[in-house]
Design a protein around this motif. Sequence first.
Motif, mmCIF file in Angstrom:
data_model
loop_
_atom_site.group_PDB
_atom_site.id
_atom_site.type_symbol
_atom_site.label_atom_id
_atom_site.label_comp_id
_atom_site.label_asym_id
_atom_site.label_seq_id
_atom_site.Cartn_x
_atom_site.Cartn_y
_atom_site.Cartn_z
ATOM 1 N N THR A 55 43.506 82.213 -9.090
ATOM 2 C CA THR A 55 43.930 83.140 -8.150
ATOM 3 C C THR A 55 43.030 82.918 -6.966
ATOM 4 O O THR A 55 42.015 82.174 -7.041
ATOM 5 C CB THR A 55 43.775 84.550 -8.717
ATOM 6 O OG1 THR A 55 42.391 84.996 -8.857
ATOM 7 C CG2 THR A 55 44.361 84.834 -9.961
ATOM 8 N N GLN A 56 43.493 83.528 -5.842
ATOM 9 C CA GLN A 56 42.736 83.303 -4.421
ATOM 10 C C GLN A 56 41.472 84.178 -4.725
ATOM 11 O O GLN A 56 40.444 83.680 -4.189
ATOM 12 C CB GLN A 56 43.561 83.870 -3.385
ATOM 13 C CG GLN A 56 44.637 83.384 -2.927
ATOM 14 C CD GLN A 56 45.220 83.932 -1.598
ATOM 15 O OE1 GLN A 56 46.143 83.800 -1.370
ATOM 16 N NE2 GLN A 56 44.600 84.719 -0.934
ATOM 17 N N SER A 71 41.757 82.815 2.124
ATOM 18 C CA SER A 71 43.160 82.799 2.656
ATOM 19 C C SER A 71 43.346 81.968 3.884
ATOM 20 O O SER A 71 44.442 81.098 3.771
ATOM 21 C CB SER A 71 43.247 84.211 2.951
ATOM 22 O OG SER A 71 44.569 84.236 3.484
ATOM 23 N N LEU A 74 43.470 78.120 2.329
ATOM 24 C CA LEU A 74 44.596 78.267 1.683
ATOM 25 C C LEU A 74 45.830 77.944 2.595
ATOM 26 O O LEU A 74 46.637 77.165 2.463
ATOM 27 C CB LEU A 74 44.812 79.126 0.485
ATOM 28 C CG LEU A 74 43.731 78.927 -0.409
ATOM 29 C CD1 LEU A 74 44.008 80.357 -1.397
ATOM 30 C CD2 LEU A 74 43.602 77.840 -1.350
ATOM 31 N N ARG A 85 51.194 78.716 -3.327
ATOM 32 C CA ARG A 85 50.978 80.053 -3.874
ATOM 33 C C ARG A 85 52.034 80.884 -4.239
ATOM 34 O O ARG A 85 53.177 80.831 -3.675
ATOM 35 C CB ARG A 85 50.177 80.914 -2.567
ATOM 36 C CG ARG A 85 48.703 80.390 -2.230
ATOM 37 C CD ARG A 85 48.061 81.219 -1.126
ATOM 38 N NE ARG A 85 48.648 80.744 0.116
ATOM 39 C CZ ARG A 85 47.862 81.445 1.066
ATOM 40 N NH1 ARG A 85 46.947 82.167 1.260
ATOM 41 N NH2 ARG A 85 48.410 80.725 2.354
ATOM 42 N N LYS A 95 47.520 86.424 -5.833
ATOM 43 C CA LYS A 95 48.344 85.287 -5.662
ATOM 44 C C LYS A 95 47.555 84.309 -6.219
ATOM 45 O O LYS A 95 46.538 84.008 -6.470
ATOM 46 C CB LYS A 95 47.819 85.078 -4.032
ATOM 47 C CG LYS A 95 48.383 85.978 -3.156
ATOM 48 C CD LYS A 95 49.877 85.526 -2.977
ATOM 49 C CE LYS A 95 50.470 86.473 -1.810
ATOM 50 N NZ LYS A 95 51.876 86.317 -1.517
ATOM 51 N N VAL A 97 47.343 80.368 -7.080
ATOM 52 C CA VAL A 97 47.267 78.972 -6.195
ATOM 53 C C VAL A 97 47.439 77.912 -7.336
ATOM 54 O O VAL A 97 46.596 77.767 -8.213
ATOM 55 C CB VAL A 97 46.033 78.978 -5.407
ATOM 56 C CG1 VAL A 97 46.074 77.650 -4.408
ATOM 57 C CG2 VAL A 97 45.873 80.200 -4.747
#
Length: 146
Positions: A55-56, A71, A74, A85, A95, A97
């Motif tokens: 995840t983020q 963020s 990414l 994502r 989110k 990834v």
Amino acid sequence: MVMVVKYITDKELLNIFTNMVRAQTAYIDRQLSFLNLSNGQGGVSMMLGRHGCLTQNELARFRQVTPATISIMLDRMERDGLVVRSSPEGNNRVKNVMLTEKGKEVYKQLDKFMEREPAVVFKGLTEEEKKIAATVFQKITKNVMK
């Protein structure tokens, strides 16, 4: 040239340590520039290459940056076709990834670099010096993580 130090103040030692960290960072940046990656993007690529999907928030914790910073990183990686994502169905707050095929190819090249890096960084150190360095680095890390 490396000189043997008989006496050093804490301030002088901190200066040497800071210079070492800067030199290491500059070395990594030069190597990653061949892959068109920043240092942070290299770290994210390595984590995703090893773990598949994160995840983020997990990536932000690993990189020790804010969710907003990860963020933005990414966004750039997504724009460059390195990551994708997605959100689990019904949960737009999370989110996930993952590396794209292009990202996986970059990861393979990055992984090869990481295999060679220790030989460059620790060239000329004895096994005893490496053990001492490991102990010192772990203590410093513990001190600054408080």
